[in-house]
Design a protein around this motif. Structure first.
Motif, PDB file in Angstrom:
ATOM      1  N   PRO A 123      -8.503  -6.434   7.859  1.00  5.61           N
ATOM      2  CA  PRO A 123      -7.490  -5.808   8.720  1.00  5.61           C
ATOM      3  C   PRO A 123      -6.484  -6.783   9.313  1.00  5.61           C
ATOM      4  O   PRO A 123      -5.297  -6.457   9.435  1.00  5.61           O
ATOM      5  N   ARG A 124      -6.909  -7.983   9.680  1.00  5.46           N
ATOM      6  CA  ARG A 124      -5.998  -8.952  10.289  1.00  5.46           C
ATOM      7  C   ARG A 124      -4.848  -9.291   9.349  1.00  5.46           C
ATOM      8  O   ARG A 124      -3.682  -9.334   9.760  1.00  5.46           O
ATOM      9  N   LEU A 125      -5.169  -9.533   8.075  1.00  2.00           N
ATOM     10  CA  LEU A 125      -4.126  -9.883   7.121  1.00  2.00           C
ATOM     11  C   LEU A 125      -3.320  -8.656   6.703  1.00  2.00           C
ATOM     12  O   LEU A 125      -2.129  -8.763   6.406  1.00  2.00           O
ATOM     13  N   LYS A 126      -3.954  -7.499   6.648  1.00  2.00           N
ATOM     14  CA  LYS A 126      -3.199  -6.281   6.350  1.00  2.00           C
ATOM     15  C   LYS A 126      -2.109  -6.053   7.396  1.00  2.00           C
ATOM     16  O   LYS A 126      -0.986  -5.666   7.071  1.00  2.00           O
ATOM     17  N   GLU A 127      -2.454  -6.308   8.650  1.00  4.51           N
ATOM     18  CA  GLU A 127      -1.463  -6.144   9.711  1.00  4.51           C
ATOM     19  C   GLU A 127      -0.366  -7.191   9.593  1.00  4.51           C
ATOM     20  O   GLU A 127       0.818  -6.897   9.750  1.00  4.51           O
ATOM     21  N   ARG A 128      -0.751  -8.448   9.307  1.00  5.96           N
ATOM     22  CA  ARG A 128       0.230  -9.523   9.215  1.00  5.96           C
ATOM     23  C   ARG A 128       1.265  -9.231   8.142  1.00  5.96           C
ATOM     24  O   ARG A 128       2.462  -9.464   8.346  1.00  5.96           O
ATOM     25  N   TYR A 129       0.804  -8.706   7.003  1.00  5.67           N
ATOM     26  CA  TYR A 129       1.708  -8.471   5.883  1.00  5.67           C
ATOM     27  C   TYR A 129       2.186  -7.023   5.781  1.00  5.67           C
ATOM     28  O   TYR A 129       2.871  -6.672   4.821  1.00  5.67           O
ATOM     29  N   GLY A 130       1.853  -6.217   6.765  1.00  8.05           N
ATOM     30  CA  GLY A 130       2.335  -4.839   6.769  1.00  8.05           C
ATOM     31  C   GLY A 130       1.941  -4.067   5.523  1.00  8.05           C
ATOM     32  O   GLY A 130       2.736  -3.278   4.993  1.00  8.05           O
ATOM     33  N   ILE A 131       0.724  -4.287   5.026  1.00  5.81           N
ATOM     34  CA  ILE A 131       0.277  -3.626   3.802  1.00  5.81           C
ATOM     35  C   ILE A 131       0.084  -2.142   4.071  1.00  5.81           C
ATOM     36  O   ILE A 131      -0.687  -1.752   4.941  1.00  5.81           O
ATOM     37  N   GLY A 132       0.810  -1.334   3.319  1.00  8.72           N
ATOM     38  CA  GLY A 132       0.814   0.096   3.575  1.00  8.72           C
ATOM     39  C   GLY A 132      -0.243   0.856   2.798  1.00  8.72           C
ATOM     40  O   GLY A 132      -0.738   0.406   1.763  1.00  8.72           O
ATOM     41  N   GLY A 133      -0.579   2.042   3.324  1.00 10.39           N
ATOM     42  CA  GLY A 133      -1.466   2.952   2.612  1.00 10.39           C
ATOM     43  C   GLY A 133      -2.933   2.637   2.801  1.00 10.39           C
ATOM     44  O   GLY A 133      -3.323   1.547   3.197  1.00 10.39           O
ATOM     45  N   GLU A 134      -3.748   3.632   2.519  1.00  7.58           N
ATOM     46  CA  GLU A 134      -5.194   3.481   2.566  1.00  7.58           C
ATOM     47  C   GLU A 134      -5.731   3.369   1.152  1.00  7.58           C
ATOM     48  O   GLU A 134      -5.375   4.145   0.280  1.00  7.58           O
ATOM     49  N   GLY A 135      -6.610   2.408   0.934  1.00  5.69           N
ATOM     50  CA  GLY A 135      -7.199   2.259  -0.387  1.00  5.69           C
ATOM     51  C   GLY A 135      -6.242   1.605  -1.369  1.00  5.69           C
ATOM     52  O   GLY A 135      -5.139   1.171  -1.017  1.00  5.69           O
ATOM     53  N   TYR A 136      -6.680   1.553  -2.608  1.00  7.78           N
ATOM     54  CA  TYR A 136      -5.929   0.900  -3.677  1.00  7.78           C
ATOM     55  C   TYR A 136      -5.128   1.963  -4.414  1.00  7.78           C
ATOM     56  O   TYR A 136      -5.668   2.752  -5.181  1.00  7.78           O
TER      57      TYR A 136
END
Length: 301
Positions: free
Chosen positions: A68-81
């Motif tokens: 989650p920390r890196l998902k927030e940093r990079y603004g990774i969108g969506g749930e799952g792959y």
């Protein structure tokens, strides 16, 4: 051959970094930054079907492997792959992919290869696929420099090597040293059929041994190039426009010019609004594009 553009999720990076020396007054005409000056980048993948009964996936996107920390940093969108959901719409799953071609192993292009098992350990997706990568890029990912170490996932090279399904492409010797995008050879005999449908070249401006796939058309005359980070999207078609993340921006500019000589179709990984364009050359030799394809879903090629 049938082509389908698939999402490998999306993320955000600083707009100034992505457009290098281009001033914000210019680049914000092409992309709208958020409150943190970040712009959205697709992590688009390409599926090629109808290759003698085989399916080839070009890249795996950023995926959903990051905490989650890196998902927030990079603004990774969506749930799952997202790619798995879009494969399912085609009636396909991970086990239906025969080859995954990786331009390079930066996390936004190869993170989608990874999932976690029930013990939380990283494992590889696409269990029946052979993974094609250049030897020089694999060497860089295994021993990155301080400058680019953060772009790689430390566990990934070892997992690929241990899979027994990693196929490393080697450069062919060239008499003409002025040729900046040398062709490479995939020696694996099980992949001999690949050369009947595509060929590979290496670029060095962004990262050592970035693999460019050039698909041979069965309809029309122009090849299609999966341009990866050599040409990230429409704004970067302009020869002077390079991101601040390049190893050698002058070399990358020359590589783009050489790639453009035959005016191929360009498939974009990172253009959030457009997967495919037809390259053009205008007055004074200036390059541009036409025939934007905003949706590619089992498109004949």
């Amino acid at each position: 051959m049938l082509l389908t553009a698939l999402s490998g999720n999306a993320y955000k990076l600083d707009g100034g970094g992505l457009f290098g020396h281009a001033p914000k007054a210019l680049w914000q005409q092409w992309a709208t930054p958020d409150e943190n000056n970040r712009i959205t980048l697709a992590c688009r993948c390409l599926l090629a079907e109808g290759l003698e009964g085989k399916r080839v996936l070009f890249e795996a996107g950023i995926g959903d492997f990051f905490p989650p920390r890196l998902k927030e940093r990079y603004g990774i969108g969506g749930e799952g792959y997202a790619l798995l959901s879009e494969l399912a719409q085609l009636g396909l799953g991970e086990e239906d992919i025969d080859v995954v071609v990786l331009s390079h192993l930066h996390f936004d292009h190869a993170g989608g290869l990874l999932s976690r098992n029930k013990n939380g350990h990283p494992t590889l997706r696409f269990p029946k696929a052979r993974y094609v990568l250049s030897r020089r890029q694999f060497a860089r990912a295994t021993r990155p420099l301080a400058r680019d170490a953060a772009s790689y996932i430390p566990e990934l090279p070892g997992l690929l090597a241990d899979s027994g399904r990693l196929c490393l492409a080697d450069e062919l010797s060239l008499a003409d040293e002025s040729f900046l995008l040398p062709y490479v050879h995939v020696a694996d005999t099980q992949l001999a059929w690949l050369s009947r449908h595509m060929r590979f070249r290496c670029s060095d401006g962004h990262t050592p041994g970035l693999l460019l796939a050039e698909l041979k058309p069965t309809q029309g005359e122009r090849p299609l190039v999966f341009s990866s980070d050599l040409v990230m999207g429409r704004p970067w078609i302009h020869l002077p426009i390079c991101s601040g993340y390049e190893r050698f921006s002058e070399l990358l500019t020359e590589e783009k010019a050489q790639l453009y000589e035959k005016l191929p179709l360009l498939f974009f990984t990172h253009d959030a609004g457009c997967p495919l364009v037809e390259l053009t050359r205008g007055e004074g030799g200036r390059f541009g594009w036409t025939n934007e394809q905003n949706h590619i879903w089992r498109m004949p090629f």
